[in-house]
Design a protein around this motif. Structure first.
Motif, PDB file in Angstrom:
ATOM      1  N   ALA A 195      11.672   5.506  39.579  1.00  0.00           N
ATOM      2  CA  ALA A 195      13.136   5.496  39.545  1.00  0.00           C
ATOM      3  C   ALA A 195      13.635   5.184  38.132  1.00  0.00           C
ATOM      4  N   TRP A 196      13.008   4.244  37.476  1.00  0.00           N
ATOM      5  CA  TRP A 196      13.400   3.913  36.112  1.00  0.00           C
ATOM      6  C   TRP A 196      13.128   5.076  35.170  1.00  0.00           C
ATOM      7  N   ALA A 197      11.992   5.747  35.358  1.00  0.00           N
ATOM      8  CA  ALA A 197      11.629   6.858  34.468  1.00  0.00           C
ATOM      9  C   ALA A 197      12.611   8.012  34.590  1.00  0.00           C
ATOM     10  N   LEU A 198      13.146   8.229  35.785  1.00  0.00           N
ATOM     11  CA  LEU A 198      14.126   9.299  35.954  1.00  0.00           C
ATOM     12  C   LEU A 198      15.426   8.998  35.214  1.00  0.00           C
ATOM     13  N   ALA A 199      15.735   7.717  35.059  1.00  0.00           N
ATOM     14  CA  ALA A 199      16.962   7.326  34.370  1.00  0.00           C
ATOM     15  C   ALA A 199      16.739   7.056  32.891  1.00  0.00           C
ATOM     16  N   ASP A 200      15.498   6.824  32.457  1.00  0.00           N
ATOM     17  CA  ASP A 200      15.189   6.426  31.079  1.00  0.00           C
ATOM     18  C   ASP A 200      14.250   7.464  30.447  1.00  0.00           C
ATOM     19  N   GLU A 201      14.806   8.274  29.540  1.00  0.00           N
ATOM     20  CA  GLU A 201      14.020   9.356  28.939  1.00  0.00           C
ATOM     21  C   GLU A 201      12.860   8.826  28.092  1.00  0.00           C
ATOM     22  N   GLN A 202      13.058   7.726  27.415  1.00  0.00           N
ATOM     23  CA  GLN A 202      11.991   7.151  26.584  1.00  0.00           C
ATOM     24  C   GLN A 202      10.812   6.701  27.459  1.00  0.00           C
ATOM     25  N   LEU A 203      11.109   6.109  28.597  1.00  0.00           N
ATOM     26  CA  LEU A 203      10.064   5.688  29.521  1.00  0.00           C
ATOM     27  C   LEU A 203       9.344   6.906  30.101  1.00  0.00           C
ATOM     28  N   MET A 204      10.100   7.932  30.462  1.00  0.00           N
ATOM     29  CA  MET A 204       9.499   9.154  31.007  1.00  0.00           C
ATOM     30  C   MET A 204       8.556   9.795  29.988  1.00  0.00           C
ATOM     31  N   ARG A 205       8.990   9.886  28.754  1.00  0.00           N
ATOM     32  CA  ARG A 205       8.131  10.467  27.706  1.00  0.00           C
ATOM     33  C   ARG A 205       6.876   9.635  27.483  1.00  0.00           C
ATOM     34  N   GLY A 206       7.034   8.324  27.472  1.00  0.00           N
ATOM     35  CA  GLY A 206       5.888   7.455  27.267  1.00  0.00           C
ATOM     36  C   GLY A 206       4.868   7.546  28.401  1.00  0.00           C
ATOM     37  N   LEU A 207       5.361   7.689  29.622  1.00  0.00           N
ATOM     38  CA  LEU A 207       4.462   7.811  30.771  1.00  0.00           C
ATOM     39  C   LEU A 207       3.759   9.178  30.789  1.00  0.00           C
ATOM     40  N   CYS A 208       4.474  10.228  30.402  1.00  0.00           N
ATOM     41  CA  CYS A 208       3.937  11.588  30.501  1.00  0.00           C
ATOM     42  C   CYS A 208       3.089  12.007  29.315  1.00  0.00           C
ATOM     43  N   LYS A 209       3.249  11.364  28.177  1.00  0.00           N
ATOM     44  CA  LYS A 209       2.580  11.803  26.948  1.00  0.00           C
ATOM     45  C   LYS A 209       1.061  11.949  27.099  1.00  0.00           C
ATOM     46  N   PRO A 210       0.343  11.001  27.715  1.00  0.00           N
ATOM     47  CA  PRO A 210      -1.103  11.173  27.838  1.00  0.00           C
ATOM     48  C   PRO A 210      -1.509  12.345  28.742  1.00  0.00           C
ATOM     49  N   PHE A 211      -0.599  12.782  29.586  1.00  0.00           N
ATOM     50  CA  PHE A 211      -0.924  13.829  30.551  1.00  0.00           C
ATOM     51  C   PHE A 211      -0.270  15.162  30.218  1.00  0.00           C
ATOM     52  N   LEU A 212       0.357  15.257  29.052  1.00  0.00           N
ATOM     53  CA  LEU A 212       1.118  16.446  28.703  1.00  0.00           C
ATOM     54  C   LEU A 212       0.246  17.691  28.612  1.00  0.00           C
ATOM     55  N   LYS A 213      -0.960  17.565  28.095  1.00  0.00           N
ATOM     56  CA  LYS A 213      -1.847  18.721  27.982  1.00  0.00           C
ATOM     57  C   LYS A 213      -2.187  19.268  29.369  1.00  0.00           C
ATOM     58  N   GLY A 214      -2.499  18.395  30.306  1.00  0.00           N
ATOM     59  CA  GLY A 214      -2.803  18.828  31.666  1.00  0.00           C
ATOM     60  C   GLY A 214      -1.600  19.431  32.368  1.00  0.00           C
ATOM     61  N   ILE A 215      -0.429  18.834  32.151  1.00  0.00           N
ATOM     62  CA  ILE A 215       0.796  19.336  32.773  1.00  0.00           C
ATOM     63  C   ILE A 215       1.110  20.739  32.264  1.00  0.00           C
ATOM     64  N   THR A 216       1.036  20.929  30.951  1.00  0.00           N
ATOM     65  CA  THR A 216       1.345  22.245  30.390  1.00  0.00           C
ATOM     66  C   THR A 216       0.282  23.270  30.772  1.00  0.00           C
ATOM     67  N   GLY A 217      -0.968  22.841  30.822  1.00  0.00           N
ATOM     68  CA  GLY A 217      -2.033  23.759  31.241  1.00  0.00           C
ATOM     69  C   GLY A 217      -1.834  24.227  32.669  1.00  0.00           C
ATOM     70  N   ALA A 218      -1.451  23.307  33.539  1.00  0.00           N
ATOM     71  CA  ALA A 218      -1.200  23.667  34.943  1.00  0.00           C
ATOM     72  C   ALA A 218       0.006  24.594  35.065  1.00  0.00           C
ATOM     73  N   ALA A 219       1.030  24.365  34.262  1.00  0.00           N
ATOM     74  CA  ALA A 219       2.214  25.224  34.303  1.00  0.00           C
ATOM     75  C   ALA A 219       1.882  26.639  33.839  1.00  0.00           C
ATOM     76  N   ILE A 220       1.082  26.744  32.791  1.00  0.00           N
ATOM     77  CA  ILE A 220       0.693  28.066  32.291  1.00  0.00           C
ATOM     78  C   ILE A 220      -0.190  28.775  33.305  1.00  0.00           C
ATOM     79  N   GLU A 221      -1.124  28.062  33.907  1.00  0.00           N
ATOM     80  CA  GLU A 221      -2.004  28.648  34.916  1.00  0.00           C
ATOM     81  C   GLU A 221      -1.195  29.148  36.114  1.00  0.00           C
ATOM     82  N   ARG A 222      -0.217  28.361  36.536  1.00  0.00           N
ATOM     83  CA  ARG A 222       0.625  28.759  37.669  1.00  0.00           C
ATOM     84  C   ARG A 222       1.430  30.013  37.332  1.00  0.00           C
ATOM     85  N   ALA A 223       1.963  30.080  36.119  1.00  0.00           N
ATOM     86  CA  ALA A 223       2.725  31.263  35.701  1.00  0.00           C
ATOM     87  C   ALA A 223       1.807  32.473  35.570  1.00  0.00           C
TER      88      ALA A 223
END
Length: 146
Positions: free
Chosen positions: A30-58
């Protein structure tokens, strides 16, 4: 700096949840949805996997991420989307196969063997001679040698 901010927010959520990991996770989401800095900090280590999955899905023709607006996003709570599998391939009926082959300019008869690599099927009279020859060769190699 982002690392310490994220760590501080994680500890704060754990303290607020009083030891419940599930509750701490919900608070942090809930905090991450309201706080962009927190969201970026949480997602940064997983960004490569997230983008890879998005490209694979497309690449596979799945639902594109750019077409998912907040109104079209799956409802399952904050960040709790479900994964969708591609539908199983459908099997064609005999009539559908015949229609496809007819459009390609050929005919497919179910009682005839398939023609492989463009070669016609073997003739039945030659098959008997060939079988006898193969049997004679096999018998010659099977005999005991002195």
């Amino acid at each position: 700096m982002s690392e310490t901010y994220v760590t501080m927010k994680i500890r704060e959520a754990m303290a607020q949840a009083q030891g419940s990991r599930a509750q701490a996770q919900r608070i942090l989401m809930a905090w991450a949805l309201a706080d962009e800095q927190l969201m970026r900090g949480l997602c940064k280590p997983f960004l490569k996997g997230i983008t890879g999955a998005a490209i694979e899905r497309a690449y596979r023709g799945g639902p594109a991420l750019s077409s998912m607006t907040p109104a079209a996003a799956p409802s399952g709570g904050a960040g709790g989307g479900t994964s969708r599998r591609a539908p199983a391939p459908q099997r064609l009926t005999q009539a559908q196969l015949d229609a496809i082959v007819a459009r390609m300019g050929g005919t497919r008869l179910a009682n005839q063997p398939p023609i492989l690599n463009g070669a016609p099927p073997p003739k039945s009279e030659g098959t008997v001679k060939q079988a006898a020859s193969v049997k004679a060769l096999a018998a010659a190699f099977h005999r005991k040698k002195f």
